[in-house]
Design a protein around this motif. Structure first.
Motif: not given
Length: 334
Positions: A56-80
């Protein structure tokens, strides 16, 4: 040369419309978006409601931050799942993970490498290496030498895959730029990367831009008058925007608040919808004190007011295009 922040006149409250944003730094992996605060369940999972507010605020997309190996895995899964994008890397305060990983630093770097190579294309792909860099404010998490060592190793990944960097720098500017230069990132060029959540000086902004880097700002970048001077010094072609949600909320105590108070009511309701304070909770309303991607419009508004005479839409559209070009988000080009 000194930079003066000019307080511009209030704008009419009737300004409205949907302005486009891409939040380039958002921590959607954080459990607070599922109602878990400090390890305890405090309210219902409102992840989808948060995403609805961002749209509603106009956010068309996002880049999810990966801050560690495990978090990067989760970020990619969420992004997909969401059709967004992600970064892969290790935050400087977590640098000790390299040394503590089974098989040691080389195995950790190889795991990051494998994660990147498996997610280079299509929906949910990795678009930057990071969050990496140096943080000398929090050396109790990782000593300076450990941070420097594993910052360098991640720069290898950026060179290997020709991906931009998603960088973090706190109280470490001299070492930060020296390492970047030593590793071949010292001259202006294409797709260098972005120093996110920038809180440094005007002089540091200029040096980083001259090296070819973009600068991204959020609520934490606009806390003080010195912060505002630095934000004003960012050239339009190097500017990016983010929220760093759920962190870096914009508050009434920040220097940016004077400018934010001129935000038209029609936009304020989108960027800062009324919230509830825990332990109270109402589905559909944000949790007070938890930053959300919808607030990116407020960050953009402050930049607009710092740059006297530049229309809000011109600011938002230039940043939108900068983001697409830096991260190669061609599918968002309209």
């Amino acid at each position: 040369m000194s930079v003066t922040v000019i307080r511009s006149k209030p704008v009419p409250a009737e300004l409205s419309g949907t302005f486009r944003f891409i939040d380039i730094g958002v921590n959607l992996t954080d459990a607070v978006f599922h109602g878990i605060h400090h390890g305890k369940k405090k309210h219902e999972d409102d992840f989808e409601a948060m995403l609805d507010r961002s749209r509603l605020a106009g956010v068309q997309s996002m880049v999810i931050t990966g801050g560690s190996l495990r978090e990067s895995e989760t970020a990619l899964s969420l992004a997909a799942q969401l059709g967004f994008f992600a970064t892969v890397g290790c935050h400087p305060t977590r640098s000790k993970e390299f040394d503590e990983y089974p098989g040691g630093p080389e195995a950790y770097l190889q795991a990051l490498d494998s994660l990147i190579s498996a997610n280079l294309h299509g929906k949910g792909r990795v678009v930057a290496i990071g969050e990496c860099g140096l943080d000398y404010d929090r050396t109790h998490f990782a000593p300076e030498d450990v941070q420097r060592r594993h910052f360098r190793s991640q720069l290898f990944l950026a060179k290997k895959y020709k991906l931009p960097l998603f960088l973090h720098s706190r109280a470490a500017h001299e070492d930060f730029v020296n390492i970047l230069r030593e590793e071949g990132f010292g001259e202006d060029g294409e797709r260098k990367g972005v120093v996110h959540s920038f809180t440094g000086s005007v002089e540091e902004v200029i040096e980083l831009m001259d090296m070819g880097f973009h600068i991204s700002v959020n609520g934490c970048s606009l806390k003080t008058e010195k912060n505002l001077l630095a934000a004003k010094a960012i050239r339009p072609d190097k500017l990016l925007l983010e929220t760093d949600a759920p962190w870096c909320s914009m508050t009434s105590t920040h220097a940016s608040n004077t400018l934010l108070e001129t935000l038209p009511v029609s936009l304020k309701s989108k960027y800062f919808p009324s919230s509830t304070k825990l332990p109270s909770f109402m589905m559909g309303k944000p949790v007070k004190g938890r930053n959300e991607p919808s607030a990116i419009g407020g960050v953009a508004w402050v930049i607009h007011r710092l740059n006297e005479g530049v229309p809000f839409e011109k600011v938002t559209e230039k940043v939108y295009k900068n983001t697409i070009e830096l991260f190669g988000l061609d599918e968002l080009q309209v």
